[in-house]
Design an enzyme around this catalytic site. Structure first.
Site, PDB file in Angstrom:
ATOM      1  N   TYR A 144      10.787  38.431  -8.654  1.00 34.37           N
ATOM      2  CA  TYR A 144      11.617  39.074  -7.628  1.00 34.37           C
ATOM      3  C   TYR A 144      13.043  38.520  -7.581  1.00 34.37           C
ATOM      4  O   TYR A 144      13.942  39.132  -7.029  1.00 34.37           O
ATOM      5  CB  TYR A 144      10.972  38.916  -6.237  1.00 34.37           C
ATOM      6  CG  TYR A 144       9.640  39.627  -6.091  1.00 34.37           C
ATOM      7  CD1 TYR A 144       9.136  40.436  -7.111  1.00 34.37           C
ATOM      8  CD2 TYR A 144       8.877  39.487  -4.940  1.00 34.37           C
ATOM      9  CE1 TYR A 144       7.918  41.077  -6.983  1.00 34.37           C
ATOM     10  CE2 TYR A 144       7.655  40.125  -4.812  1.00 34.37           C
ATOM     11  CZ  TYR A 144       7.175  40.915  -5.841  1.00 34.37           C
ATOM     12  OH  TYR A 144       5.965  41.541  -5.712  1.00 34.37           O
ATOM     13  N   LYS A 195      -1.666  34.125 -15.130  1.00 34.34           N
ATOM     14  CA  LYS A 195      -1.957  35.044 -16.236  1.00 34.34           C
ATOM     15  C   LYS A 195      -1.578  34.302 -17.521  1.00 34.34           C
ATOM     16  O   LYS A 195      -0.741  34.750 -18.319  1.00 34.34           O
ATOM     17  CB  LYS A 195      -1.127  36.332 -16.034  1.00 34.34           C
ATOM     18  CG  LYS A 195      -1.463  37.468 -16.963  1.00 34.34           C
ATOM     19  CD  LYS A 195      -2.777  38.143 -16.658  1.00 34.34           C
ATOM     20  CE  LYS A 195      -3.049  39.242 -17.665  1.00 34.34           C
ATOM     21  NZ  LYS A 195      -4.447  39.677 -17.677  1.00 34.34           N
ATOM     22  N   ASP A 228      -6.011  39.162 -12.813  1.00 37.00           N
ATOM     23  CA  ASP A 228      -6.794  40.407 -12.795  1.00 37.00           C
ATOM     24  C   ASP A 228      -8.220  40.121 -12.328  1.00 37.00           C
ATOM     25  O   ASP A 228      -8.802  40.878 -11.548  1.00 37.00           O
ATOM     26  CB  ASP A 228      -6.768  41.102 -14.168  1.00 37.00           C
ATOM     27  CG  ASP A 228      -6.868  40.135 -15.346  1.00 37.00           C
ATOM     28  OD1 ASP A 228      -6.792  38.911 -15.135  1.00 37.00           O
ATOM     29  OD2 ASP A 228      -7.036  40.616 -16.480  1.00 37.00           O
ATOM     30  N   ASP A 252       1.987  38.388  -3.674  1.00 35.58           N
ATOM     31  CA  ASP A 252       2.332  39.565  -2.876  1.00 35.58           C
ATOM     32  C   ASP A 252       1.154  40.540  -2.888  1.00 35.58           C
ATOM     33  O   ASP A 252       0.698  41.033  -1.851  1.00 35.58           O
ATOM     34  CB  ASP A 252       3.588  40.215  -3.502  1.00 35.58           C
ATOM     35  CG  ASP A 252       4.175  41.309  -2.629  1.00 35.58           C
ATOM     36  OD1 ASP A 252       3.654  41.533  -1.526  1.00 35.58           O
ATOM     37  OD2 ASP A 252       5.151  41.949  -3.070  1.00 35.58           O
ATOM     38  N   ASP A 256      -2.024  41.015   0.116  1.00 39.89           N
ATOM     39  CA  ASP A 256      -2.252  42.306   0.770  1.00 39.89           C
ATOM     40  C   ASP A 256      -3.705  42.758   0.602  1.00 39.89           C
ATOM     41  O   ASP A 256      -4.296  43.332   1.518  1.00 39.89           O
ATOM     42  CB  ASP A 256      -1.312  43.379   0.195  1.00 39.89           C
ATOM     43  CG  ASP A 256      -0.002  43.424   0.973  1.00 39.89           C
ATOM     44  OD1 ASP A 256       0.272  42.457   1.703  1.00 39.89           O
ATOM     45  OD2 ASP A 256       0.738  44.419   0.847  1.00 39.89           O
TER      46      ASP A 256
END
Ligand code: NAD
Length: 366
Positions: A144, A195, A228, A252, A256
């Protein structure tokens, strides 16, 4: 008498409604526990735009800078929706606040009481005792904020956009330190999510977390998981995590997902801790509910105040070192809710109480 000096940024729509109730709870515990409250309210978000022409007025920043912590409501809503994206309250207030105070560590408890399992989209048998986990998200690095971040037209006429995922070892070390503190306060279990099979930043992430924990917290049971898989495991068996730590974008998305499996946004609080220390030598932080301004229910006196009240508990814990008082507030919210006091979002068609009555029940439980 410990002094609790903080800024109150209630914001818009239900923001001020739930903030009033949170302050009522805080005043009550302050009296019980002999704390002196010193707080200053300031406009932010839509209120900042309406009253000062800016979502984050200079005067508000000053109030925050003079405080030991920020208690934040939520900002934005239909009234300001027509503004250009850069001037939207959330983007023009919350992101600069995070940046200004280097709020790099986002701590989000994922909490669902056993009595509220019906609020979760997960089958009850997967969460027979509810959910009790913590997500720690790095908040100021990664995709970001990395540069270059641009859209360009290539010589062949095609258009190309690029975002850059970048992490320094020092950034990973400081979020790991936060995760260690959180894990130590619970079950000494930490899962780092990355990852590392694909991304360079994740390879550095995994190596740094492993080395930092080995050196500073060898007693922790540290595990690693690909993001994942983590997304699947959260939906399959969330309580296999106790504390998990991850980089900005992964956090993020996973936080959620965690919010949705925990039922109502009205119950979830969060803390964003800064790199700097406050006047007590503790982390400066911003404390806020996970949800937004809920314009659909604003002004009706039915918003759930619990998330804002639980944010007060986080503020007392992290920025003021008042663990006992924080735990008392958390226990009182649990007692009030599991005792049958429910706002509409967690009532499932049963009789519900309003914002004020919910708070009264929490104060009675205290
Ligand atoms: P929202 O979180 O405000 O509402 C989503 C749903 O959850 C609504 O049905 C709402 O009624 C319910 N809800 C949320 N908090 C609740 C509470 N305390 N009690 C009972 N129900 C509650 O999300 P949205 O509708 O997508 O966004 C509304 C506005 O809030 C937008 O302008 C958005 O930009 C802003 N927003 C701000 C923040 C923030 O300030 N940190 C975060 C998210 C959204």
């Amino acid at each position: 008498m410990p002094k609790i000096k903080f800024a109150v940024l209630a914001g818009d729509y239900i923001g001020p409604e739930v903030m009033t109730e949170a302050l009522r709870v805080l005043q009550h515990v302050a009296q019980q526990d002999g704390l002196t409250l010193e707080y200053t309210a300031a406009d932010v978000g839509g209120a900042g735009i309406d009253n000062h022409g800016q979502a984050l007025p200079e005067s508000t920043l000053k109030v925050c800078a003079a405080a030991d912590a920020i208690l934040f409501g939520s900002v934005g809503g239909p009234k300001w929706e027509k503004l250009p994206p850069k001037e939207q309250p959330e983007r023009a207030a919350l992101l600069p606040l995070r940046k200004h105070f280097t709020l790099f560590a986002n701590i989000r408890p994922g909490l669902l009481y056993r009595e509220l399992t019906d609020a979760s989209p997960l089958k009850n048998e997967r969460i027979p005792n509810g959910i009790d986990i913590v997500c720690i998200r790095e908040l100021t690095g990664g995709l970001y904020f990395g540069k270059p971040k641009e859209t360009i037209t290539l010589p062949d006429g095609d258009v190309q956009a690029v975002d850059t995922m970048v992490y320094r070892r020092s950034e990973i070390e400081r979020i790991t330190a936060t995760a260690i503190t959180a894990a130590r306060a619970r079950k000494n279990k930490l899962c780092s999510v990355d990852k590392a099979n694909v991304l360079e930043t994740s390879v550095l992430w995994r190596k740094t977390v492993t080395e930092y924990v080995a050196k500073h917290a060898p007693e922790l049971a540290l595990t690693h998981m690909y993001v994942d898989n983590a997304a699947m495991q959260l939906a399959r068996d969330p309580n296999q995590f106790d504390v998990f730590v991850t980089e900005n974008m992964f956090g993020d998305i996973l936080s959620d997902e965690m919010a949705v499996i925990c039922g109502s946004l009205g119950m979830l609080s969060s803390a964003s801790l800064g790199a700097g220390k406050n006047s007590l030598g503790l982390p400066f932080g911003l404390y806020e509910p996970a949800g937004g301004t809920a314009p659909d229910i604003a002004g009706k006196g039915i918003a759930n105040p619990c998330a804002q009240i639980l944010s007060v508990a986080l503020m007392l814990r992290y920025s003021f070192g008042l663990e006992k008082t924080a735990a008392r507030i958390e226990a009182a919210v649990k007692k009030a809710v599991t005792g049958g006091n429910r706002t509409g979002d967690i009532a499932f068609g049963k009789p519900s109480v309003g914002t004020k009555a919910m708070t009264d029940a929490i104060i009675a439980a205290l």
